[in-house]
Design an enzyme around this catalytic site. Structure first.
Site, PDB file in Angstrom:
ATOM      1  N   LYS A   1      39.733  18.453  40.691  1.00  0.00           N
ATOM      2  CA  LYS A   1      40.368  19.738  41.044  1.00  0.00           C
ATOM      3  C   LYS A   1      41.562  19.393  41.924  1.00  0.00           C
ATOM      4  CE  LYS A   1      41.066  23.067  43.437  1.00  0.00           C
ATOM      5  NZ  LYS A   1      42.471  23.375  43.748  1.00  0.00           N
TER       6      LYS A   1
ATOM      7  N   CYS B   1      47.791  12.822  56.942  1.00  0.00           N
ATOM      8  CA  CYS B   1      46.617  13.057  57.790  1.00  0.00           C
ATOM      9  C   CYS B   1      46.643  12.170  59.021  1.00  0.00           C
ATOM     10  CB  CYS B   1      45.345  12.817  56.985  1.00  0.00           C
ATOM     11  SG  CYS B   1      45.336  11.197  56.183  1.00  0.00           S
TER      12      CYS B   1
ATOM     13  N   GLU C   1      37.167  13.505  53.736  1.00  0.00           N
ATOM     14  CA  GLU C   1      38.344  12.941  54.428  1.00  0.00           C
ATOM     15  C   GLU C   1      39.153  14.138  54.910  1.00  0.00           C
ATOM     16  OE1 GLU C   1      38.653   9.856  54.967  1.00  0.00           O
ATOM     17  OE2 GLU C   1      37.464   8.862  53.428  1.00  0.00           O
TER      18      GLU C   1
ATOM     19  N   GLU D   1      46.182  20.380  64.267  1.00  0.00           N
ATOM     20  CA  GLU D   1      46.925  19.603  63.287  1.00  0.00           C
ATOM     21  C   GLU D   1      48.067  20.466  62.726  1.00  0.00           C
ATOM     22  OE1 GLU D   1      45.125  18.830  59.435  1.00  0.00           O
ATOM     23  OE2 GLU D   1      45.849  16.764  59.531  1.00  0.00           O
TER      24      GLU D   1
HETATM   25  P1  NAD Z   1      43.025  22.176  51.743  1.00  0.00           P
HETATM   26  O1  NAD Z   1      41.701  21.980  52.381  1.00  0.00           O
HETATM   27  O2  NAD Z   1      43.672  23.504  51.865  1.00  0.00           O
HETATM   28  O3  NAD Z   1      42.941  21.889  50.177  1.00  0.00           O
HETATM   29  C1  NAD Z   1      42.428  20.656  49.687  1.00  0.00           C
HETATM   30  C2  NAD Z   1      41.834  20.908  48.306  1.00  0.00           C
HETATM   31  O4  NAD Z   1      40.685  21.746  48.458  1.00  0.00           O
HETATM   32  C3  NAD Z   1      42.767  21.638  47.343  1.00  0.00           C
HETATM   33  O5  NAD Z   1      42.585  21.132  46.036  1.00  0.00           O
HETATM   34  C4  NAD Z   1      42.279  23.077  47.442  1.00  0.00           C
HETATM   35  O6  NAD Z   1      42.585  23.849  46.297  1.00  0.00           O
HETATM   36  C5  NAD Z   1      40.781  22.869  47.591  1.00  0.00           C
HETATM   37  N1  NAD Z   1      40.070  23.973  48.239  1.00  0.00           N
HETATM   38  C6  NAD Z   1      40.573  24.918  49.063  1.00  0.00           C
HETATM   39  N2  NAD Z   1      39.597  25.772  49.450  1.00  0.00           N
HETATM   40  C7  NAD Z   1      38.458  25.341  48.857  1.00  0.00           C
HETATM   41  C8  NAD Z   1      37.107  25.803  48.874  1.00  0.00           C
HETATM   42  N3  NAD Z   1      36.756  26.867  49.573  1.00  0.00           N
HETATM   43  N4  NAD Z   1      36.196  25.123  48.164  1.00  0.00           N
HETATM   44  C9  NAD Z   1      36.546  24.024  47.455  1.00  0.00           C
HETATM   45  N5  NAD Z   1      37.810  23.543  47.389  1.00  0.00           N
HETATM   46  C10 NAD Z   1      38.751  24.201  48.087  1.00  0.00           C
HETATM   47  O7  NAD Z   1      43.948  21.016  52.293  1.00  0.00           O
HETATM   48  P2  NAD Z   1      45.484  20.779  51.970  1.00  0.00           P
HETATM   49  O8  NAD Z   1      46.275  21.789  52.729  1.00  0.00           O
HETATM   50  O9  NAD Z   1      45.679  20.649  50.497  1.00  0.00           O
HETATM   51  O10 NAD Z   1      45.706  19.312  52.569  1.00  0.00           O
HETATM   52  C11 NAD Z   1      46.059  19.078  53.897  1.00  0.00           C
HETATM   53  C12 NAD Z   1      44.855  18.605  54.680  1.00  0.00           C
HETATM   54  O11 NAD Z   1      44.325  17.425  54.077  1.00  0.00           O
HETATM   55  C13 NAD Z   1      45.210  18.207  56.091  1.00  0.00           C
HETATM   56  O12 NAD Z   1      44.247  18.711  56.970  1.00  0.00           O
HETATM   57  C14 NAD Z   1      45.158  16.681  56.054  1.00  0.00           C
HETATM   58  O13 NAD Z   1      44.911  16.074  57.301  1.00  0.00           O
HETATM   59  C15 NAD Z   1      44.056  16.464  55.084  1.00  0.00           C
HETATM   60  N6  NAD Z   1      44.116  15.112  54.548  1.00  0.00           N
HETATM   61  C16 NAD Z   1      43.196  14.202  54.988  1.00  0.00           C
HETATM   62  C17 NAD Z   1      43.257  12.880  54.531  1.00  0.00           C
HETATM   63  C18 NAD Z   1      42.270  11.855  55.024  1.00  0.00           C
HETATM   64  O14 NAD Z   1      42.233  10.782  54.451  1.00  0.00           O
HETATM   65  N7  NAD Z   1      41.483  12.149  56.040  1.00  0.00           N
HETATM   66  C19 NAD Z   1      44.241  12.511  53.611  1.00  0.00           C
HETATM   67  C20 NAD Z   1      45.147  13.471  53.177  1.00  0.00           C
HETATM   68  C21 NAD Z   1      45.072  14.775  53.650  1.00  0.00           C
END
Ligand code: NAD
Length: 493
Positions: free
Chosen positions: A174, A283, A249, A384
């Site tokens: 996804k 991140c 993550e 963040e």
């Molecule tokens: P997000 O949580 O909004 O979305 C991530 C994914 O989850 C997307 O595909 C989204 O469609 C899906 N999603 C959203 N709501 C959901 C739900 N209720 N159930 C299941 N899936 C759902 O995050 P984002 O804005 O896409 O990414 C940014 C975040 O990712 C930041 O917090 C960043 O720190 C984190 N990040 C962490 C790492 C790591 O290795 N720790 C790496 C990259 C990004």
């Protein structure tokens, strides 16, 4: 031109059951560049079914056979190098200079790494006693769900896909709703490289809909998730119904500590790199800078001077180093934090405004922004921001620096800049984070484990450790006593 895309289910390219679509917008200029199916749980069910059907065949292949598919995929990615790079720049705004030289080559390298490293996976023989054989074997989990974020749309899925595929799992991916195009392309390339139909399925749609359906699906053994901490918490709740295995993550608020004996010029280079690479949408981006008071003025002056030289603008131009942030609402959120920092009394040293040039006017740009005299109590030093915003604060003692670095609900990464590596190692031991760099920040290799603690999540991507995440260790015990009645049966007699 608006391109129309389909999703990948069981080797077929199909529309969503309802025929509904979602737009993909180029953040550099606001243009609609693609339409992807807006899938729902009915489509997700079909994808899981396809992955389930493909699972026994894929799991029964030898490690060498699966590994060859990954090696081929690595080559196929490089054969589509420019196309993938342009696609990612278009959907995400990341400069072409970065997607060409960093994202795409790294994706290829990741598959190469997993193709090689998985072939040396082993089980164990356990020394229980001479009257039995006790061994462990590693088995695929079955169908795994991979939910990925938009900040490195291709790389984040490859981290998980490589490990999950090579260990014999079939995948339902996804991708992020705002930047799903590179993942769809990777699905196509996986098929071209020889992945049988159903091994890689890609479903586009809102996280709250298809994402949640994936997390709750009873036939999905594990969710590998990268994204926001709040989403991770929601996923933990939903996964508890089926006691699903999770890899999380999540977010970070990463500290950058400059000790009095640091090489200031090296620290400044590292600071600009780690705060502004990918417009701070990393991140592990450094966003809280703690600088010893003896170096504070020099560090701040040099960091501001260097950050001023960063060229922002059209990400399709090779000379651009800072592109837009990924979408309009994200730009607005970053600006909200910038306003909050000003109101809280932080001293604005650079940026803080929307760049207004021919190339940036219609896109979602935020200028590299630096605040000085920050306090950890300020909201923007705790939350963040995920944008090009750095906050700097002076410190007096090492104890204070460690306490400041640890004063966060996150535990993803931190860096310490010092010439005294012995003391640096001691400090690294005191900082609660999944990665601590000494005299570096942001660098990650295939061979090194990646993952956080506290509210940055758990589990590891990359390195040999990720192979454990996508396999189940089964213990098999063989009785060699030759006796039908064992001494311990006496407890029941
Ligand atoms: P997000 O949580 O909004 O979305 C991530 C994914 O989850 C997307 O595909 C989204 O469609 C899906 N999603 C959203 N709501 C959901 C739900 N209720 N159930 C299941 N899936 C759902 O995050 P984002 O804005 O896409 O990414 C940014 C975040 O990712 C930041 O917090 C960043 O720190 C984190 N990040 C962490 C790492 C790591 O290795 N720790 C790496 C990259 C990004």
């Amino acid at each position: 031109m608006v391109q129309e895309f389909k999703v990948l289910i069981g080797g077929e390219w199909v529309d969503s059951a309802t025929g509904r679509t979602m737009q993909v917008i180029n953040p550099a200029n606001g243009d609609v560049v693609g339409k992807v199916p807006k899938c729902s749980s009915a489509d997700l069910d079909r994808a899981v079914e396809a992955a389930k059907k493909a699972a026994p065949g894929w799991a029964s292949k030898t490690m060498a056979e699966r590994s060859k598919v990954l090696l081929k995929l690595s080559q196929v990615i490089m054969a589509h190098h420019e196309e993938l790079a342009k696609l990612e720049t278009m959907e995400h705004g990341s400069p072409i200079r970065k997607t060409m030289n960093f994202d795409v080559p790294l994706c290829a390298e990741q598959f190469e790494y997993f193709a090689g490293v998985a072939r040396s996976m082993t089980g164990e023989t356990l020394p229980v006693g001479p009257w039995c054989s006790s061994i462990t074997v590693k088995e695929p989990l079955g169908v795994v769900g991979l939910i990925t974020p938009w900040n490195f749309p291709a790389l984040m899925v490859v981290w998980k896909l490589g490990a999950a595929m090579v260990t014999g799992n079939t995948c339902v991916v996804k991708p992020p709703s705002i930047a799903p195009l590179t993942t769809l392309k990777l699905g196509e390339l996986a098929m071209e490289a020889g992945a049988p139909p159903g091994v890689v399925n890609v479903i586009t749609g809102p996280g709250e809909d298809v994402g949640e359906a994936l997390v709750q699906h009873p036939d999905v053994a594990k969710i590998g998730f990268t994204g926001d901490t709040a989403t991770g918490k929601r996923i933990m709740n939903l996964a508890s119904n089926s006691v699903k295995s999770l890899g999380l993550e999540l977010g970070g608020k990463n500290a950058f500590v400059v000790m009095p004996d640091a090489d200031v010029d090296a620290a400044v280079e590292g600071a600009v790199w780690s705060a502004f690479f990918n417009s701070g949408q990393v991140c592990a981006a450094a966003s809280r800078f703690y600088v010893h008071e003896s170096l504070y003025e020099e560090f701040v002056d040099k960091m501001v001077a260097m950050a001023k030289t960063l060229r922002y603008g059209d990400p399709m131009k090779m000379e651009t180093v800072i592109g837009p942030v990924a979408y309009a609402a994200h730009r607005d959120k970053i600006e909200w934090y910038i306003d909050g920092a000003k109101k809280a009394g932080a001293k604005l040293l650079l940026g803080g405004e929307r760049p207004d040039t021919e190339e940036t006017r219609n896109g979602f740009f935020v200028a590299p922004t630096i605040f000085g005299n920050c306090a950890n109590t300020m909201e923007f030093m705790q939350e963040e921001i995920f944008g090009p915003v750095a906050g700097i604060a002076p410190f007096k003692t090492q104890e204070e620096a460690v306490a400041l670095a640890n004063d966060t609900r996150y535990g993803l990464s931190a860096s310490i800049w010092t010439r005294d590596l012995r003391n640096g190692m001691a400090m690294a031991g005191q900082i609660k984070a999944g990665t601590v760099w000494l005299n570096e920040h942001l660098i990650v290799f295939c061979e090194t484990p990646w993952g956080g603690c506290k509210q940055s999540g758990w589990g590891k991507d990359l390195s040999t450790m990720v192979l454990e995440e996508y396999t189940m260790t089964k213990h098999i015990y063989i009785d060699l006593t030759g006796q039908p009645v064992k001494p311990w049966y006496g407890l029941l007699k």
